[in-house]
Design a protein around this motif. Structure first.
Motif, PDB file in Angstrom:
ATOM      1  N   LEU A  15       0.861  -1.175   0.000  1.00 53.64           N
ATOM      2  CA  LEU A  15       0.000   0.000   0.000  1.00 53.64           C
ATOM      3  C   LEU A  15       0.901   1.230   0.000  1.00 53.64           C
ATOM      4  O   LEU A  15       1.604   1.492   0.973  1.00 53.64           O
ATOM      5  CB  LEU A  15      -0.928  -0.001   1.228  1.00 53.64           C
ATOM      6  CG  LEU A  15      -1.777   1.261   1.372  1.00 53.64           C
ATOM      7  CD1 LEU A  15      -2.793   1.384   0.244  1.00 53.64           C
ATOM      8  CD2 LEU A  15      -2.492   1.283   2.718  1.00 53.64           C
ATOM      9  N   THR A  20       4.666   5.183   3.195  1.00 47.34           N
ATOM     10  CA  THR A  20       3.582   4.721   4.072  1.00 47.34           C
ATOM     11  C   THR A  20       4.185   3.862   5.194  1.00 47.34           C
ATOM     12  O   THR A  20       5.306   3.361   5.082  1.00 47.34           O
ATOM     13  CB  THR A  20       2.566   3.843   3.298  1.00 47.34           C
ATOM     14  OG1 THR A  20       3.298   2.782   2.677  1.00 47.34           O
ATOM     15  CG2 THR A  20       1.799   4.632   2.257  1.00 47.34           C
ATOM     16  N   THR A  22       3.085   1.068   5.675  1.00 44.17           N
ATOM     17  CA  THR A  22       3.124  -0.250   5.035  1.00 44.17           C
ATOM     18  C   THR A  22       4.476  -0.482   4.362  1.00 44.17           C
ATOM     19  O   THR A  22       5.026  -1.585   4.409  1.00 44.17           O
ATOM     20  CB  THR A  22       1.977  -0.386   4.009  1.00 44.17           C
ATOM     21  OG1 THR A  22       0.771   0.059   4.615  1.00 44.17           O
ATOM     22  CG2 THR A  22       1.810  -1.812   3.542  1.00 44.17           C
ATOM     23  N   PRO A  61      -1.768  -3.630   5.634  1.00 48.37           N
ATOM     24  CA  PRO A  61      -2.070  -3.541   7.067  1.00 48.37           C
ATOM     25  C   PRO A  61      -3.255  -4.437   7.409  1.00 48.37           C
ATOM     26  O   PRO A  61      -4.165  -4.589   6.601  1.00 48.37           O
ATOM     27  CB  PRO A  61      -2.447  -2.067   7.270  1.00 48.37           C
ATOM     28  CG  PRO A  61      -2.895  -1.598   5.920  1.00 48.37           C
ATOM     29  CD  PRO A  61      -2.182  -2.443   4.895  1.00 48.37           C
ATOM     30  N   VAL A  70      -8.346  -3.784  10.014  1.00 49.41           N
ATOM     31  CA  VAL A  70      -8.412  -2.956   8.799  1.00 49.41           C
ATOM     32  C   VAL A  70      -9.398  -3.656   7.852  1.00 49.41           C
ATOM     33  O   VAL A  70      -9.071  -4.664   7.217  1.00 49.41           O
ATOM     34  CB  VAL A  70      -7.007  -2.815   8.157  1.00 49.41           C
ATOM     35  CG1 VAL A  70      -7.078  -1.996   6.872  1.00 49.41           C
ATOM     36  CG2 VAL A  70      -6.030  -2.182   9.146  1.00 49.41           C
ATOM     37  N   ILE A  93       3.773   3.029  15.584  1.00 50.35           N
ATOM     38  CA  ILE A  93       3.195   4.113  14.783  1.00 50.35           C
ATOM     39  C   ILE A  93       3.341   5.460  15.506  1.00 50.35           C
ATOM     40  O   ILE A  93       2.901   5.604  16.649  1.00 50.35           O
ATOM     41  CB  ILE A  93       1.686   3.829  14.517  1.00 50.35           C
ATOM     42  CG1 ILE A  93       1.501   2.483  13.797  1.00 50.35           C
ATOM     43  CG2 ILE A  93       1.045   4.961  13.722  1.00 50.35           C
ATOM     44  CD1 ILE A  93       2.035   2.376  12.404  1.00 50.35           C
ATOM     45  N   PHE A  95       2.716   9.641  14.653  1.00 46.64           N
ATOM     46  CA  PHE A  95       2.185  10.578  13.658  1.00 46.64           C
ATOM     47  C   PHE A  95       2.656  12.003  13.915  1.00 46.64           C
ATOM     48  O   PHE A  95       2.833  12.411  15.066  1.00 46.64           O
ATOM     49  CB  PHE A  95       0.651  10.606  13.732  1.00 46.64           C
ATOM     50  CG  PHE A  95      -0.004   9.307  13.372  1.00 46.64           C
ATOM     51  CD1 PHE A  95       0.003   8.837  12.065  1.00 46.64           C
ATOM     52  CD2 PHE A  95      -0.658   8.558  14.333  1.00 46.64           C
ATOM     53  CE1 PHE A  95      -0.622   7.647  11.735  1.00 46.64           C
ATOM     54  CE2 PHE A  95      -1.292   7.364  14.010  1.00 46.64           C
ATOM     55  CZ  PHE A  95      -1.271   6.909  12.705  1.00 46.64           C
ATOM     56  N   HIS A 114      -5.152   8.922   6.098  1.00 48.95           N
ATOM     57  CA  HIS A 114      -5.847   7.629   6.011  1.00 48.95           C
ATOM     58  C   HIS A 114      -6.862   7.546   7.161  1.00 48.95           C
ATOM     59  O   HIS A 114      -6.590   8.071   8.256  1.00 48.95           O
ATOM     60  CB  HIS A 114      -4.790   6.536   6.151  1.00 48.95           C
ATOM     61  CG  HIS A 114      -5.299   5.156   5.911  1.00 48.95           C
ATOM     62  ND1 HIS A 114      -5.921   4.415   6.892  1.00 48.95           N
ATOM     63  CD2 HIS A 114      -5.269   4.376   4.808  1.00 48.95           C
ATOM     64  CE1 HIS A 114      -6.255   3.241   6.398  1.00 48.95           C
ATOM     65  NE2 HIS A 114      -5.861   3.189   5.131  1.00 48.95           N
ATOM     66  N   HIS A 116      -7.656   5.249   9.202  1.00 49.78           N
ATOM     67  CA  HIS A 116      -7.146   4.634  10.428  1.00 49.78           C
ATOM     68  C   HIS A 116      -6.257   5.602  11.200  1.00 49.78           C
ATOM     69  O   HIS A 116      -6.247   5.588  12.428  1.00 49.78           O
ATOM     70  CB  HIS A 116      -6.356   3.374  10.073  1.00 49.78           C
ATOM     71  CG  HIS A 116      -7.101   2.133  10.419  1.00 49.78           C
ATOM     72  ND1 HIS A 116      -6.607   1.190  11.275  1.00 49.78           N
ATOM     73  CD2 HIS A 116      -8.309   1.698  10.036  1.00 49.78           C
ATOM     74  CE1 HIS A 116      -7.498   0.228  11.399  1.00 49.78           C
ATOM     75  NE2 HIS A 116      -8.519   0.510  10.640  1.00 49.78           N
ATOM     76  N   ALA A 117      -5.514   6.427  10.481  1.00 49.02           N
ATOM     77  CA  ALA A 117      -4.638   7.407  11.129  1.00 49.02           C
ATOM     78  C   ALA A 117      -5.491   8.495  11.783  1.00 49.02           C
ATOM     79  O   ALA A 117      -5.232   8.936  12.917  1.00 49.02           O
ATOM     80  CB  ALA A 117      -3.685   8.005  10.102  1.00 49.02           C
ATOM     81  N   SER A 139      -3.803   6.904   1.862  1.00 46.55           N
ATOM     82  CA  SER A 139      -2.767   6.527   2.833  1.00 46.55           C
ATOM     83  C   SER A 139      -2.223   7.802   3.459  1.00 46.55           C
ATOM     84  O   SER A 139      -2.475   8.908   2.958  1.00 46.55           O
ATOM     85  CB  SER A 139      -1.629   5.756   2.155  1.00 46.55           C
ATOM     86  OG  SER A 139      -0.872   6.623   1.338  1.00 46.55           O
ATOM     87  N   THR A 140      -1.463   7.649   4.536  1.00 41.25           N
ATOM     88  CA  THR A 140      -0.871   8.819   5.197  1.00 41.25           C
ATOM     89  C   THR A 140       0.143   9.487   4.256  1.00 41.25           C
ATOM     90  O   THR A 140       0.210  10.717   4.183  1.00 41.25           O
ATOM     91  CB  THR A 140      -0.160   8.396   6.495  1.00 41.25           C
ATOM     92  OG1 THR A 140       0.818   7.388   6.186  1.00 41.25           O
ATOM     93  CG2 THR A 140      -1.140   7.856   7.518  1.00 41.25           C
ATOM     94  N   ALA A 141       0.905   8.665   3.509  1.00 44.59           N
ATOM     95  CA  ALA A 141       1.917   9.225   2.611  1.00 44.59           C
ATOM     96  C   ALA A 141       1.273   9.927   1.420  1.00 44.59           C
ATOM     97  O   ALA A 141       1.756  10.981   0.985  1.00 44.59           O
ATOM     98  CB  ALA A 141       2.859   8.123   2.135  1.00 44.59           C
TER      99      ALA A 141
HETATM  100  O1  LIG Z   1      -1.405   5.116   5.437  1.00 47.31           O
HETATM  101  C1  LIG Z   1      -0.406   4.438   5.735  1.00 47.31           C
HETATM  102  O2  LIG Z   1       0.723   4.900   5.895  1.00 47.31           O
HETATM  103  C2  LIG Z   1      -0.593   2.998   5.928  1.00 47.31           C
HETATM  104  O3  LIG Z   1       0.341   2.267   5.828  1.00 47.31           O
HETATM  105  C3  LIG Z   1      -1.980   2.506   6.303  1.00 47.31           C
HETATM  106  C4  LIG Z   1      -2.249   2.472   7.805  1.00 47.31           C
HETATM  107  C5  LIG Z   1      -3.511   1.568   8.123  1.00 47.31           C
HETATM  108  O4  LIG Z   1      -4.193   1.089   7.243  1.00 47.31           O
HETATM  109  O5  LIG Z   1      -3.782   1.386   9.322  1.00 47.31           O
HETATM  110  C6  LIG Z   1      -1.121   1.852   8.484  1.00 47.31           C
HETATM  111  C7  LIG Z   1      -0.704   2.234   9.706  1.00 47.31           C
HETATM  112  C8  LIG Z   1      -1.357   3.310  10.475  1.00 47.31           C
HETATM  113  O6  LIG Z   1      -2.119   2.649  11.479  1.00 47.31           O
HETATM  114  C9  LIG Z   1      -2.263   4.125   9.630  1.00 47.31           C
HETATM  115  C10 LIG Z   1      -2.554   3.795   8.346  1.00 47.31           C
END
Ligand SMILES: O=C(O)C(=O)C[C@]1(C(=O)O)C=C[C@@H](O)C=C1
Length: 323
Positions: A15, A20, A22, A61, A70, A93, A95, A114, A116-117, A139-141
């Motif tokens: 991903l 990322t 990932t 993930p 996920v 993780i 941020f 993302h 999840h973030a 994704s975060t990236a």
């Molecule tokens: O967006 C990213 O960097 C990812 O790798 C995805 C993802 C996820 O799906 O949970 C991975 C780790 C973090 O918890 C947040 C986002």
């Protein structure tokens, strides 16, 4: 994702884009830093590349210690052409809130990241930028890369400190996750021809459709594990998408399919739910071995098989009968 061509050595989808969490997980796999790495826009696209055999495996993930499973991954591996989980990786993780240089925290109205973030930083955002809206990103990236372009429609991104640094973004706030020590678990997914060897500290992942809607159906499933002394480290229900109330269970069990207690539990499960899907047995990232009671050890299963065979052959079980 463009159709990659095969070269020598393993190739991996993940991903993406670069940067990322990932990708960080993939880089923990021995040799992956020198391997061909193919960023995919979504979890589904990464897994499709494996199914199309255009890469050997994909890192995606599966579970976060704060936000849970996920769904995109749990659902994509549960259906379609079968896949196998080859290994798991844990990534701590952290941020940051990143923006173009010159942006101030007061000026932040929309934050991309993302889902999840976002869920892992919600309290921090409420406390420090309460007026900010969420802007979903794949994704975060990808959110961080978007800030570098002209058309982004948001002022800041929640991403890893590394990608912020790589892109020359300003860090408006560091360590903004609501829970310190958050960890995400990633899985490396390949094709079904591979079964990683038993290590003694393994995990088995299964997809178990709820057989039919009757009282105690879930209990019947759980009983198969409990009776063989198999511990579950994750169980989640996911809708099949067919109709309201139709669910499957996504389960991680301690042990390898070559452990007699796990194999026996799988046979029991298959009798109850023939649509059971085996997604793989692989080494636990934390290398923790489960405590196995004597009566569920391989030796105990072997002795019980020999005893029964003796009876069938005409002995009393304790003495060999006719062969
Ligand atoms: O967006 C990213 O960097 C990812 O790798 C995805 C993802 C996820 O799906 O949970 C991975 C780790 C973090 O918890 C947040 C986002």
């Amino acid at each position: 994702m463009t159709g990659p061509t095969r070269t020598d050595g393993p190739s991996y989808a993940y991903l993406g884009p670069e940067g990322t969490f990932t990708e960080a997980a993939l880089l923990q796999v021995p040799g992956a830093d020198a391997a061909r790495r193919v960023p995919a826009a979504t979890v589904g696209a990464a897994l499709d590349a494996v199914r199309a055999r255009s890469v050997d495996a994909a890192m995606v993930p599966i579970e976060n210690s704060v936000e849970g499973g996920v769904s995109a991954t749990l659902d994509a591996i549960a259906v379609g052409e079968p896949l196998r989980i080859l290994r798991e990786e844990l990534v701590p993780i952290t941020f940051v809130l990143a923006a173009r240089p010159g942006t101030t925290l007061d000026g932040v109205r929309r934050i991309a990241t993302h889902g999840h973030a976002w869920a892992q930083c919600r309290n921090w955002v409420d406390a420090h930028v309460p007026r900010a809206e969420y802007f979903p990103s794949s994704s975060t990236a990808a959110a961080a890369f978007g800030l570098a372009g002209d058309e982004h429609g948001y002022d800041a991104a929640i991403c890893s400190p590394l990608v912020a640094e790589r892109l020359g973004l300003a860090v408006l706030a560091a360590d903004i996750g609501d829970v310190a020590d958050a960890v995400t678990r990633f899985i490396l997914v390949g094709t079904p021809d591979a079964l990683p060897p038993r290590t003694g500290a393994d995990k088995t992942t299964l997809v178990i459709p709820l057989p039919d809607d009757h009282p105690g159906a879930l209990m019947q499933i759980l009983d198969q594990f409990a009776a063989r002394g198999v511990n579950l480290s994750r169980i989640e229900s996911r809708p099949t998408g067919q109709f309201l109330g139709d669910y499957f269970f996504s389960v991680d069990a301690d042990g390898h399919v070559e452990d007699a207690r796990v194999a026996d539990a799988l046979k029991g499960l298959h009798r109850i739910s023939p649509g059971l899907r085996f997604l793989g047995s692989y080494a636990r990232a934390d290398r923790r071995s489960p405590a196995v009671e004597r009566h569920t050890s391989d030796d105990a299963f072997e002795a019980a098989d020999a005893w029964l065979e003796g009876i069938v052959r005409g002995g009393d079980g304790d003495r060999p009968g006719r062969s």
